[in-house]
Write a protein that holds these residues in place. Sequence first.
Motif, PDB file in Angstrom:
ATOM      1  N   VAL A 274      -1.224   6.863   2.997  1.00 58.54           N
ATOM      2  CA  VAL A 274      -2.179   5.750   2.985  1.00 58.54           C
ATOM      3  C   VAL A 274      -3.259   6.040   4.026  1.00 58.54           C
ATOM      4  CG1 VAL A 274      -2.512   3.288   3.429  1.00 58.54           C
ATOM      5  CG2 VAL A 274      -0.448   4.081   2.250  1.00 58.54           C
ATOM      6  N   PRO A 275      -4.544   6.000   3.673  1.00 61.61           N
ATOM      7  CA  PRO A 275      -5.611   6.262   4.647  1.00 61.61           C
ATOM      8  C   PRO A 275      -5.540   5.291   5.820  1.00 61.61           C
ATOM      9  CG  PRO A 275      -6.495   6.272   2.419  1.00 61.61           C
ATOM     10  CD  PRO A 275      -5.079   5.784   2.314  1.00 61.61           C
ATOM     11  N   TRP A 276      -5.878   5.787   7.003  1.00 63.47           N
ATOM     12  CA  TRP A 276      -5.856   4.945   8.200  1.00 63.47           C
ATOM     13  C   TRP A 276      -6.775   3.730   8.048  1.00 63.47           C
ATOM     14  CZ3 TRP A 276      -2.635   4.603  12.103  1.00 63.47           C
ATOM     15  CH2 TRP A 276      -1.850   5.699  12.451  1.00 63.47           C
TER      16      TRP A 276
ATOM     17  N   ASP B 260       0.819  -1.201   0.000  1.00 66.14           N
ATOM     18  CA  ASP B 260       0.000   0.000   0.000  1.00 66.14           C
ATOM     19  C   ASP B 260       0.860   1.261   0.000  1.00 66.14           C
ATOM     20  OD1 ASP B 260      -2.570   0.848  -0.219  1.00 66.14           O
ATOM     21  OD2 ASP B 260      -3.125   0.557   1.873  1.00 66.14           O
ATOM     22  N   VAL B 261       1.833   1.314   0.894  1.00 66.94           N
ATOM     23  CA  VAL B 261       2.708   2.484   0.989  1.00 66.94           C
ATOM     24  C   VAL B 261       3.531   2.648  -0.293  1.00 66.94           C
ATOM     25  CG1 VAL B 261       4.675   3.463   2.218  1.00 66.94           C
ATOM     26  CG2 VAL B 261       2.831   2.398   3.499  1.00 66.94           C
ATOM     27  N   THR B 262       4.063   1.541  -0.807  1.00 67.59           N
ATOM     28  CA  THR B 262       4.875   1.608  -2.016  1.00 67.59           C
ATOM     29  C   THR B 262       4.039   2.033  -3.216  1.00 67.59           C
ATOM     30  OG1 THR B 262       6.273  -0.172  -1.151  1.00 67.59           O
ATOM     31  CG2 THR B 262       6.444   0.324  -3.498  1.00 67.59           C
ATOM     32  N   GLY B 263       2.830   1.447  -3.345  1.00 68.77           N
ATOM     33  CA  GLY B 263       1.998   1.716  -4.509  1.00 68.77           C
ATOM     34  C   GLY B 263       1.558   3.161  -4.617  1.00 68.77           C
ATOM     35  N   VAL B 264       1.136   3.750  -3.515  1.00 68.22           N
ATOM     36  CA  VAL B 264       0.679   5.146  -3.568  1.00 68.22           C
ATOM     37  C   VAL B 264       1.862   6.084  -3.754  1.00 68.22           C
ATOM     38  CG1 VAL B 264       0.758   5.699  -1.097  1.00 68.22           C
ATOM     39  CG2 VAL B 264      -0.998   6.742  -2.539  1.00 68.22           C
ATOM     40  N   LYS B 265       3.031   5.731  -3.233  1.00 69.32           N
ATOM     41  CA  LYS B 265       4.241   6.517  -3.442  1.00 69.32           C
ATOM     42  C   LYS B 265       4.622   6.530  -4.914  1.00 69.32           C
ATOM     43  CE  LYS B 265       8.365   8.380  -2.674  1.00 69.32           C
ATOM     44  NZ  LYS B 265       8.550   9.789  -2.296  1.00 69.32           N
ATOM     45  N   MET B 266       4.513   5.376  -5.570  1.00 69.78           N
ATOM     46  CA  MET B 266       4.907   5.249  -6.970  1.00 69.78           C
ATOM     47  C   MET B 266       3.780   5.599  -7.930  1.00 69.78           C
ATOM     48  SD  MET B 266       8.045   4.437  -6.878  1.00 69.78           S
ATOM     49  CE  MET B 266       9.272   3.736  -5.778  1.00 69.78           C
ATOM     50  N   LEU B 267       2.626   6.020  -7.381  1.00 66.30           N
ATOM     51  CA  LEU B 267       1.472   6.388  -8.199  1.00 66.30           C
ATOM     52  C   LEU B 267       0.964   5.226  -9.044  1.00 66.30           C
ATOM     53  CD1 LEU B 267       2.402  10.008  -9.352  1.00 66.30           C
ATOM     54  CD2 LEU B 267       0.778   9.332  -7.589  1.00 66.30           C
ATOM     55  N   TRP B 268       0.949   4.024  -8.430  1.00 69.52           N
ATOM     56  CA  TRP B 268       0.309   2.890  -9.088  1.00 69.52           C
ATOM     57  C   TRP B 268      -1.202   3.011  -8.978  1.00 69.52           C
ATOM     58  CZ3 TRP B 268       3.827  -1.259  -6.355  1.00 69.52           C
ATOM     59  CH2 TRP B 268       5.135  -1.125  -6.845  1.00 69.52           C
ATOM     60  N   TRP B 269      -1.688   3.760  -8.009  1.00 68.50           N
ATOM     61  CA  TRP B 269      -3.096   4.109  -7.874  1.00 68.50           C
ATOM     62  C   TRP B 269      -3.191   5.418  -7.130  1.00 68.50           C
ATOM     63  CZ3 TRP B 269      -1.134  -0.206  -5.260  1.00 68.50           C
ATOM     64  CH2 TRP B 269      -0.974  -0.042  -3.893  1.00 68.50           C
ATOM     65  N   SER B 270      -4.396   5.957  -7.036  1.00 68.19           N
ATOM     66  CA  SER B 270      -4.613   7.237  -6.372  1.00 68.19           C
ATOM     67  C   SER B 270      -5.878   7.173  -5.537  1.00 68.19           C
ATOM     68  CB  SER B 270      -4.725   8.361  -7.414  1.00 68.19           C
ATOM     69  OG  SER B 270      -5.051   9.589  -6.785  1.00 68.19           O
ATOM     70  N   TRP B 271      -5.837   7.807  -4.353  1.00 69.85           N
ATOM     71  CA  TRP B 271      -7.025   7.943  -3.518  1.00 69.85           C
ATOM     72  C   TRP B 271      -7.671   9.300  -3.763  1.00 69.85           C
ATOM     73  CZ3 TRP B 271      -8.573   3.885  -0.527  1.00 69.85           C
ATOM     74  CH2 TRP B 271      -7.628   2.879  -0.250  1.00 69.85           C
TER      75      TRP B 271
END
Length: 330
Positions: free
Chosen positions: A163-165, A138-149
Amino acid sequence: MESRPEPFSWWVAFRNPAENYRNHPTYLVPDVIYHVIAALLLAHALRRGGRYPCLYFSALAHGVFTEVFSYWVPQINNFWHGHATVMFAGQRLPSYIVCQYIAVIYTSSVAAARLRLGLFATACATALTDSLYYHVFDVTGVKMLWWSWHDTDPNVYDRTYWVPWGSPYWRLSFASSFTLLFHGVHGMLGGQGMFQKGSLVAELGSAAVAVFLTFPVGVATQFIPLFHVVKDILVSELGSAAVAVFLTYPVGVATQFVPLFHVVKDVHGERLVAELGSAAVAVFLTFPVGVATQFIPLFHVVKDVLGVHAKRQLELDIDDLSVTDCLFSR
């Protein structure tokens, strides 16, 4: 001349991996790795036999159901995946995400079962393993922009490392519910062991219940009372996360374990005592053991002595990233 959409393009669409590599090279890493992991786990499941293949395909189906259901419900449709090589469901669901569900759930469930803790404690161990495994991703993916919230949704506004709580607790609640339903219903329908193959009714029944009821059971018995109620009353994401972690065991016992296994307690009396005993130890000793052996030496010592402020630096780095580098456009 107006171009016509390809047949079945809503169901499955493809993207040239060379194009993905040029625009977003890190995105090929999970796209390749999780397909390889899923293939290796399939070989493991088929070689072991018993209920392992059923667990594998139940995890796959649960992942597809959870993702697609989330896209159709506006209140939880607050995240978007980048476009991978193979996309499903209107180009919302990458194929590697389906493989990722298999990798996390199957691996966590099999590893926890090897501890021979009893059913309920195994469900809790599976949930903890699942959440730890997924949080790194989760932390890696949002950092690398593999997905977006979604940036303005209040349910995912407060975050740590972006990453949302609620994300790690979503994994805790769903993984524990999936394990309880998959193995518990199998036992209620005549199954003798967690991975010992039972009748066709027991296998299909337990798989169907785990696939389609993990979402509502996890939300109703854990996610809403332990996360959203606390967050909405105390207006504190940190407080809701702490309460969610510390109350998972007792609330799980009251809302899932006792009602689900009350029918079979007379048959498996000694086993029930062992399960409740291991759960009680986990309830009351997780906090002091976790603080003494991990949280203080790995967090406070590093932060206070070495002056490491990784969270602030990481969030600053994320803010500097250009959203145009992400592959969210179709």
